[in-house]
Design a protein around this motif. Sequence first.
Motif, PDB file in Angstrom:
ATOM      1  N   ILE A  85       0.833  -1.198   0.000  1.00 17.13           N
ATOM      2  CA  ILE A  85       0.000   0.000   0.000  1.00 17.13           C
ATOM      3  C   ILE A  85       0.872   1.255   0.000  1.00 17.13           C
ATOM      4  CG2 ILE A  85      -1.727   1.289   1.301  1.00 17.13           C
ATOM      5  CD1 ILE A  85      -2.814  -1.333   2.324  1.00 17.13           C
ATOM      6  N   CYS A  86       1.937   1.232   0.815  1.00 20.53           N
ATOM      7  CA  CYS A  86       2.844   2.391   0.850  1.00 20.53           C
ATOM      8  C   CYS A  86       3.474   2.638  -0.507  1.00 20.53           C
ATOM      9  CB  CYS A  86       3.918   2.161   1.920  1.00 20.53           C
ATOM     10  SG  CYS A  86       3.291   2.095   3.596  1.00 20.53           S
ATOM     11  N   GLN A  87       3.910   1.565  -1.167  1.00 20.98           N
ATOM     12  CA  GLN A  87       4.506   1.710  -2.492  1.00 20.98           C
ATOM     13  C   GLN A  87       3.475   2.225  -3.498  1.00 20.98           C
ATOM     14  OE1 GLN A  87       6.091  -2.179  -3.194  1.00 20.98           O
ATOM     15  NE2 GLN A  87       8.014  -1.761  -2.113  1.00 20.98           N
ATOM     16  N   TYR A  88       2.241   1.776  -3.354  1.00 19.85           N
ATOM     17  CA  TYR A  88       1.178   2.218  -4.259  1.00 19.85           C
ATOM     18  C   TYR A  88       0.928   3.715  -4.111  1.00 19.85           C
ATOM     19  CZ  TYR A  88      -3.521   2.532  -6.272  1.00 19.85           C
ATOM     20  OH  TYR A  88      -4.615   2.890  -7.007  1.00 19.85           O
ATOM     21  N   VAL A  89       0.823   4.197  -2.863  1.00 17.40           N
ATOM     22  CA  VAL A  89       0.618   5.630  -2.614  1.00 17.40           C
ATOM     23  C   VAL A  89       1.835   6.427  -3.061  1.00 17.40           C
ATOM     24  CG1 VAL A  89       0.245   7.346  -0.807  1.00 17.40           C
ATOM     25  CG2 VAL A  89      -0.985   5.169  -0.720  1.00 17.40           C
ATOM     26  N   HIS A  90       3.021   5.885  -2.839  1.00 21.20           N
ATOM     27  CA  HIS A  90       4.258   6.551  -3.266  1.00 21.20           C
ATOM     28  C   HIS A  90       4.272   6.745  -4.782  1.00 21.20           C
ATOM     29  CE1 HIS A  90       8.905   6.853  -2.609  1.00 21.20           C
ATOM     30  NE2 HIS A  90       8.365   7.983  -2.995  1.00 21.20           N
ATOM     31  N   ALA A  91       3.837   5.699  -5.508  1.00 23.90           N
ATOM     32  CA  ALA A  91       3.799   5.795  -6.971  1.00 23.90           C
ATOM     33  C   ALA A  91       2.785   6.839  -7.440  1.00 23.90           C
ATOM     34  CB  ALA A  91       3.463   4.426  -7.558  1.00 23.90           C
ATOM     35  N   LEU A  92       1.630   6.914  -6.769  1.00 21.49           N
ATOM     36  CA  LEU A  92       0.644   7.940  -7.126  1.00 21.49           C
ATOM     37  C   LEU A  92       1.191   9.340  -6.887  1.00 21.49           C
ATOM     38  CD1 LEU A  92      -2.688   6.436  -5.705  1.00 21.49           C
ATOM     39  CD2 LEU A  92      -1.917   6.470  -8.066  1.00 21.49           C
ATOM     40  N   ALA A  93       1.957   9.502  -5.791  1.00 27.41           N
ATOM     41  CA  ALA A  93       2.524  10.815  -5.488  1.00 27.41           C
ATOM     42  C   ALA A  93       3.554  11.227  -6.527  1.00 27.41           C
ATOM     43  CB  ALA A  93       3.157  10.793  -4.099  1.00 27.41           C
ATOM     44  N   ARG A  94       4.331  10.274  -7.042  1.00 28.01           N
ATOM     45  CA  ARG A  94       5.331  10.605  -8.065  1.00 28.01           C
ATOM     46  C   ARG A  94       4.676  11.094  -9.356  1.00 28.01           C
ATOM     47  NH1 ARG A  94       7.555   5.413  -6.747  1.00 28.01           N
ATOM     48  NH2 ARG A  94       9.241   5.586  -5.219  1.00 28.01           N
TER      49      ARG A  94
END
Length: 860
Positions: A21-30
Amino acid sequence: MVEQFINDELHSIVGISDRTICQYVHALARKSKNPSELLEKLREAGDFPINSAIQDFAARLMDKMPKQTVAARNRGPTAAELRAQEMSRLNNSVQALEEPGRSRNIRRRQESSGSEDEAPKKAQAQAQAQVSDSDESDIEAIEGKLDEDIKERDALAARLRKKDKEKTRNIAEKKRESNRNATSSIDKIREESRRQYLAKRKDDKLEELKAIVDDDETLFRNEKLTKRERQDMEYRRKVLEYATKHENAQEIMKIKRYHVPSGDKGIPQNVVDEQETIYHGGDGAKWEHEQLLNAIGAGSKKAPKTEDFELLLDEQIDFIQAIQMPGSNEEMAEKKAKNEFEERKKTIEETRKSLPVYAFRDAFIEAVKEHQVLIIEGETGSGKTTQLPQYLYEAGFCSDGKRIGCTQPRRVAAMSVASRVADEVGCKLGSKVGYSIRFEDCTSEKTVLKYMTDGMLLREFLNEPDLSSYSDLQSKIFEPTPPNSRKVVLATNIAETSVTIDGISYVIDPGFSKQNSFDARSGVEHLHVVTISKAAANQRAGRAGRTGPGKCFRLYTAWAFKHELEEQPIPEIQRTNLGNVVLMLKSLGIHDLVHFDFLDPPPQETLVIALEQLYALGALNHRGELTKLGRRMAEFPCDPCMSKMIIASEKYECSEEILTICAMLSCNAAVFYRPKAMVIHADSARKGFWSPAGDHITLMNVYNKWKESGYSQQWCMENFVQHRTMKRARDVRDQLVGLLERVEIELKTSTDTVNIRKAITAGYFYNVSKLDNTGHYKTVKHKHTTHPHPNSCLFEETPRWVVYYELVFTSKEFMREMSEIESSWLLEVAPHYYKGRELEDSTNKKMPKQRGKSAKDLER
């Protein structure tokens, strides 16, 4: 780190956090340029509630993100990666885009370069665009796979609903077809019933006459009797002699009758095998039966079977009338049976009217008509469970094809209450009144009053989310008490609620109970002896005098009751594993479990661990949605790990063997027993089933050998196996076979124990322990110390890696039903959960090379 910041914030805001989930949110932020764009992406994903906390989180996250990214080499996936690893790979590839040092160097080069750098800039932009397009295509591919899985899940659910409708229609068609021949069938049934009644009546009268003749020989042998009395005694003796010879003549004719020889008929054997009476439970049950007969006097030949005689004077004796037999007078027999039925019906009706709830019958019916939800409070034994559903039925709430469902906390409670209500309604159990419990359904298309456990009601929602068809054998303890004896019932807290045993007058309450509690961190179930609550104490007291006066003796002081007992017990949802509950709620379409309005909210940590477990099992995807695999798992009334094991058997082509193992594990009862006088023989018989592969294969061997014997009870006695447990396992297995066909999995068999153990590991990879250098087993993930159970066939073998069914805490934390596995299997069945470094085996490592000392060094 940015991901650490995301992890901490999500945990504090929504109470859940996960690496994916953290990686998913991180990718959306990028991919976002500002906080508003990030919020919009989170809203489209539908995974987070958009509120002030999330808005603040998005703003702070964008402040921490690098302002510019450059192209980096994208890593490709390996062949062993699954869908979850593809998401991890994608996030790792995007993370490599942000390297602060390189970004600063590029900025300096861009600032110092002139128009001659136009070509490199274009090349750089093209490369960055290619990487972005590649990342977006990967995301689209993963999302496409998830969407395809959701479509397959919905299609499976639609097929299951269609099967249920077809099954209902077939039942209705069979009912119409059976009605065509109703008249002839009823006549045959009546004739057969009459024949059975006369045969039973003949036996009863013969036993009655035998008892009278025995009394004549015993009581009046040396008495001075009149001529008429001696003639009567002789007459009775001759009648008994002729009747006995008539019975014996039938047996003799069966043996010595003449048969015309023919080519297709063999010579009759002059042998009659006598079947030995077999008692359930082995020698202990046989001894208990003999003691019961001795207690009630049935073991004596001189004792009458059912008659009790008082002192009679000579002028009051009328032997002639005592032996008068009505013969075949059908009208008299039917009239007698009718009178008994009417008398019994009258007694039941009087009991119903004497219950406290009867005074509120009309008010209750009116309240149900006016209100959608109604809460009723009443004392124990007031008739809430048995009477209220009947009032609704009698008031016509089932006239339009509806059903009335009533839930019970325990299996035995549902069965006993349904039996009692069936008697009151005047129908056979399973027709108008029935029950449904795990692995047992005693209902039909005629059932309108249905008693069930809470879990079965939840399961009803799967195939009927709106419950459009509703409205809001027995155990030995329920058998009648033999004459001239007293019934003593030893019960656990299972008898606290909703169980009524007729004739119970006294209850002894020790004030303790055994209570299961689940440790979410270690995955261990503890069985503790705890003090009961005040509510439980009142329930126990209510068991006495439900059908008559009674008393309760409490083995603790009144002061302890007032000051030491809690008001209510801890709700079960707050102390058990929530894996099955979460899977069921997800199947019902309830996705926001964190904010779900539980009556008794469970610990958040237990809820999060249950979600993580279902995600690891493949029942949920990274969006928190139910997968096709999860929908299949929800059809099985088992623990999620066991459901996954059953479905994994399709891949390893061993579904027959896995169903057998699941059925044996689901019985929750001892398979073997050890009589004190034959301990050595019992242990030797048990070792005959042992398998070097482990306990799971041992259980399978026991069932298969019993099946080869024709499900023989004698075989169970010879091998010290509990016949009742085996019968229960057979019933469970039959139902699991039907459920396997329901979820469209073909039955296949295999003799390869490796594939069988791989299927077991696919479901129970959470429950894996490794033998460390100190000689103790420790779980792979949490390093929790565990011990092999003394009854395990691997107790003295100590294999390096084992998978177990469950951890049970008594004096130590024991692994129940363990099997040997190889560490490489874990990477095959659960590569998303275990990493290679966790599965390194120190026994396979070579010793590090060391530089030896020279002769000069040694001399020094």
